[in-house]
Design a protein around this motif. Structure first.
Motif, PDB file in Angstrom:
ATOM      1  N   ASP A 164       0.831  -1.209   0.000  1.00 36.12           N
ATOM      2  CA  ASP A 164       0.000   0.000   0.000  1.00 36.12           C
ATOM      3  C   ASP A 164       0.865   1.258   0.000  1.00 36.12           C
ATOM      4  O   ASP A 164       0.588   2.219  -0.735  1.00 36.12           O
TER       5      ASP A 164
ATOM      6  N   VAL B 225       0.944   4.225  -2.789  1.00 31.64           N
ATOM      7  CA  VAL B 225       0.773   5.642  -2.451  1.00 31.64           C
ATOM      8  C   VAL B 225       1.931   6.458  -3.023  1.00 31.64           C
ATOM      9  O   VAL B 225       1.736   7.531  -3.612  1.00 31.64           O
ATOM     10  N   HIS B 226       3.146   5.929  -2.865  1.00 34.73           N
ATOM     11  CA  HIS B 226       4.340   6.631  -3.361  1.00 34.73           C
ATOM     12  C   HIS B 226       4.335   6.718  -4.885  1.00 34.73           C
ATOM     13  O   HIS B 226       4.623   7.780  -5.456  1.00 34.73           O
TER      14      HIS B 226
ATOM     15  N   ASN C   8       1.879   6.737  -6.882  1.00 33.37           N
ATOM     16  CA  ASN C   8       0.826   7.628  -7.369  1.00 33.37           C
ATOM     17  C   ASN C   8       1.017   9.066  -6.893  1.00 33.37           C
ATOM     18  O   ASN C   8       0.144   9.908  -7.103  1.00 33.37           O
ATOM     19  N   HIS C   9       2.163   9.315  -6.239  1.00 27.82           N
ATOM     20  CA  HIS C   9       2.509  10.664  -5.762  1.00 27.82           C
ATOM     21  C   HIS C   9       1.406  11.256  -4.883  1.00 27.82           C
ATOM     22  O   HIS C   9       1.127  12.459  -4.933  1.00 27.82           O
ATOM     23  N   SER C  10       0.779  10.380  -4.098  1.00 22.27           N
ATOM     24  CA  SER C  10      -0.271  10.838  -3.189  1.00 22.27           C
ATOM     25  C   SER C  10       0.349  11.355  -1.900  1.00 22.27           C
ATOM     26  O   SER C  10       1.421  10.901  -1.476  1.00 22.27           O
ATOM     27  N   GLU C  11      -0.335  12.288  -1.293  1.00 20.33           N
ATOM     28  CA  GLU C  11       0.155  12.844  -0.032  1.00 20.33           C
ATOM     29  C   GLU C  11      -0.026  11.819   1.083  1.00 20.33           C
ATOM     30  O   GLU C  11      -1.085  11.202   1.222  1.00 20.33           O
ATOM     31  N   LEU C  12       1.018  11.637   1.862  1.00 23.51           N
ATOM     32  CA  LEU C  12       0.984  10.661   2.954  1.00 23.51           C
ATOM     33  C   LEU C  12       0.565  11.361   4.244  1.00 23.51           C
ATOM     34  O   LEU C  12       1.307  12.170   4.794  1.00 23.51           O
ATOM     35  N   THR C  13      -0.639  11.050   4.702  1.00 25.93           N
ATOM     36  CA  THR C  13      -1.154  11.666   5.930  1.00 25.93           C
ATOM     37  C   THR C  13      -1.567  10.581   6.912  1.00 25.93           C
ATOM     38  O   THR C  13      -1.990   9.488   6.521  1.00 25.93           O
TER      39      THR C  13
ATOM     40  N   ASN D 212      -3.708   7.456   5.548  1.00 27.16           N
ATOM     41  CA  ASN D 212      -4.887   7.514   4.687  1.00 27.16           C
ATOM     42  C   ASN D 212      -4.510   7.068   3.277  1.00 27.16           C
ATOM     43  O   ASN D 212      -3.520   7.541   2.713  1.00 27.16           O
ATOM     44  N   SER D 213      -5.294   6.155   2.749  1.00 29.75           N
ATOM     45  CA  SER D 213      -4.960   5.608   1.436  1.00 29.75           C
ATOM     46  C   SER D 213      -6.222   5.149   0.718  1.00 29.75           C
ATOM     47  O   SER D 213      -7.159   4.639   1.343  1.00 29.75           O
ATOM     48  N   ASN D 214      -6.212   5.321  -0.593  1.00 28.36           N
ATOM     49  CA  ASN D 214      -7.296   4.818  -1.434  1.00 28.36           C
ATOM     50  C   ASN D 214      -6.947   3.479  -2.074  1.00 28.36           C
ATOM     51  O   ASN D 214      -7.713   2.955  -2.892  1.00 28.36           O
TER      52      ASN D 214
END
Length: 287
Positions: free
Chosen positions: A113, A117-118, A120-125, A249-251
């Motif tokens: 996961d 996230v990494h 997809n360059h998603s913000e890691l919160t 938080n992750s999709n």
């Protein structure tokens, strides 16, 4: 010396056979139980007071499935049908390995996961729900490990898969027999979820897609049980499939979980195939 070219099923099938009437009655009882839980207890919120009074550590899922475990497993299977817990997969010596395997599987989900996230360059919160609503989060996990996943794995993998295999005595080829037992038992597994899906409001193609996914997941869980011989591990995997927990938080968590399940199953199948070929080679050497 002759040797078989068919896959030799694991020791999970070395259980004491149960009369087919007990098998049929258990399926009938579970259908009635599932209908009652989803269309009466859940629909009218009759179990919500338990969740409220325990601050949701014991949620409705856990409460309902504890009743199912009492009625179907303890009273019917153990006391009436005289089935030993070992014959439906509850072998205490497997518990430690099952817990360790579940923990490692959860770590794998988190790693996959995090990579997704990494990539997809998603913000890691931070997932604040784990800390601010820990009672709800861990209540859901408890509802799976000691409730839904536990009951379903005992019934559909630990008991039905094995007993249907034992009933198919006329099929001489063990591989064919195992696949047939798997398809029958997991079709029942998928079909018995229909009341829950009706309660959830699924209709049309969503319903069809969900049924197919349930059948596939049932087959995967059955394969994991056959390949690992550890029902506790399958209960853990099933629980993590239903309730995904990561600290951010992750999709992508469900996708990561599904990917880990598929990769694990493929890996175990490859290992088993390699072992089988080694056994065949050894048998050829003895000729």
């Amino acid at each position: 010396m002759l040797h078989s070219k068919e896959f030799n099923p694991s020791s999970i099938f070395e259980a004491k056979p149960t009369h087919y009437l007990f098998i049929a009655n258990l399926i009938f009882i579970h259908i009635i139980f599932t209908l009652a839980v989803n269309l009466i207890l859940f629909e009218h919120g009759y179990l919500s007071f338990i969740a409220k009074n325990t601050n949701h550590w014991i949620n409705e899922t856990l409460a309902a499935n504890l009743v199912g475990l009492l009625l179907e497993v303890i009273i019917f299977l153990i006391l009436i049908a005289k089935v030993s817990p070992r014959d439906f997969g509850l072998k205490i010596e497997k518990l430690r390995a099952g817990l360790l395997g579940t923990f490692l599987f959860w770590l794998a989900i988190n790693i996959v996961d995090l990579c997704m996230v990494h990539l997809n360059h998603s913000e890691l919160t931070l997932n604040n729900n784990i800390f601010s609503h820990s009672n709800l989060v861990f209540g859901e996990i408890l509802g799976q490990i000691f409730g839904n996943a536990l009951l379903e794995e005992i019934l559909f993998r630990g008991f039905l898969l094995v007993q249907i295999y034992l009933c198919l005595k006329k099929i001489n080829n063990k591989t064919t027999r195992m696949i047939t037992a798997m398809l029958i038992s997991q079709s029942i597994f998928a079909a018995i979820h229909i009341p829950n899906r009706i309660y959830s409001g699924l209709v049309g193609m969503e319903f069809v897609y969900d049924f197919i996914m349930l059948l596939i997941l049932g087959v995967i869980f059955a394969l994991l049980y056959i390949l690992t011989k550890n029902l506790f591990f399958v209960i853990g995997v099933h629980s993590l499939m239903n309730i995904q927990i990561v600290f951010w938080n992750s999709n992508f968590t469900y996708t990561a979980t599904l990917l880990c399940v598929l990769l694990l199953t493929c890996l175990l199948l490859c290992i088993k195939r390699k072992e089988f070929r080694a056994q065949q080679h050894q048998a050829d050497m003895e000729l």
